[in-house]
Design an enzyme around this catalytic site. Structure first.
Site, short mmCIF file in Angstrom:
data_model
loop_
_atom_site.label_atom_id
_atom_site.label_comp_id
_atom_site.label_asym_id
_atom_site.label_seq_id
_atom_site.Cartn_x
_atom_site.Cartn_y
_atom_site.Cartn_z
N GLY A 87 0.84 -1.20 0.00
CA GLY A 87 0.00 0.00 0.00
C GLY A 87 0.86 1.24 0.00
N ARG A 88 0.29 2.34 0.45
CA ARG A 88 1.04 3.60 0.47
C ARG A 88 1.86 3.77 1.74
NH1 ARG A 88 -3.36 7.39 -0.41
NH2 ARG A 88 -1.97 8.88 0.52
N GLU A 91 5.90 3.88 1.81
CA GLU A 91 6.64 5.03 1.29
C GLU A 91 7.03 6.01 2.39
OE1 GLU A 91 3.24 8.16 -0.29
OE2 GLU A 91 3.77 6.48 -1.57
N CYS A 117 4.06 -6.47 -2.19
CA CYS A 117 3.70 -5.28 -2.95
C CYS A 117 4.72 -4.16 -2.77
CB CYS A 117 2.28 -4.85 -2.57
SG CYS A 117 1.51 -3.72 -3.75
N HIS A 118 4.34 -3.07 -2.09
CA HIS A 118 5.25 -1.96 -1.83
C HIS A 118 6.05 -2.14 -0.54
CE1 HIS A 118 2.78 -0.12 -4.93
NE2 HIS A 118 3.64 0.87 -5.02
N TYR A 137 5.71 -5.34 -6.11
CA TYR A 137 4.91 -4.73 -7.16
C TYR A 137 5.89 -4.18 -8.20
CZ TYR A 137 1.15 -2.25 -9.47
OH TYR A 137 0.25 -1.84 -10.41
#
Length: 190
Positions: A87-88, A91, A117-118, A137
């Site tokens: 997800g975000r 980051e 993923c992330h 990802y």
């Protein structure tokens, strides 16, 4: 069973936090969910990412995800394994030095680490991907490579997991069955 730490933050991918959390609880593991700046009883917002034929995934509001342990005072040595959903959240989680120290502890101690993923953004920022193979990802592949790792291209449908020693990675939530199966194979048993 194993004592597992899950690192999350606001706008973690909904399926990538909730589904593995529930799967691990179903198998009777003790899973603590933590987030910098939050305590047990708090929650984080999640985002639902979907593949709908656009050039990238779409994002929609998800559910609230419960934080079950305090981030402050966390002692990573008391845990057997680590899970980093995507997800975000990754980051900005990767900007937190304590998060990076936690990840380094698990890597240095060769404890099982699962990232999807992330999530590998956090692994790259912690400097633990050098000479390692890592799925993620596809948009995160440059960070894996810059971090000294080898990007492992996901299988068709993004439903495969990759294992490199103690590291189990996958490209996105369609890989949950393979990703969690491989991670659970690495967990200590009673």
């Amino acid at each position: 069973m194993a004592k597992i730490l899950m690192l999350v933050g606001d706008f973690v991918e909904d399926y990538e936090a909730m589904v593995p959390y529930q799967m691990l609880l179903m198998l009777e593991h003790d899973v603590a969910t933590v987030c910098p700046g939050k305590s047990a009883g708090d929650s984080v917002a999640t985002a639902i990412h979907d593949f709908e034929g656009h050039q990238t995934y779409s994002e929609k509001p998800g559910h609230r995800f419960a934080i079950t342990a305090d981030f402050d005072g966390l002692q990573p040595e008391t845990f057997d394994a680590l899970v980093i959903p995507g997800g975000r959240a990754p980051e900005y989680l990767r900007l937190n030095e304590k998060v990076l120290d936690i990840v380094r502890h698990f890597a240095d101690q060769n404890k099982p680490i699962a990232a999807v993923c992330h999530g590998p953004q956090v692994l790259a920022a912690a400097g633990v991907l050098k000479n390692r193979e890592c799925s993620c990802y596809p948009a995160v592949a440059p960070e894996v490579q810059i971090g000294g790792g080898t990007y492992m291209t996901p299988g068709e449908g993004m439903d495969t997991a990759h294992v490199d020693g103690n590291l189990v990675t996958a490209p996105a939530w369609p890989a949950h069955p393979a990703w969690m199966r491989e991670f659970c194979r690495l967990l200590p048993t009673d």
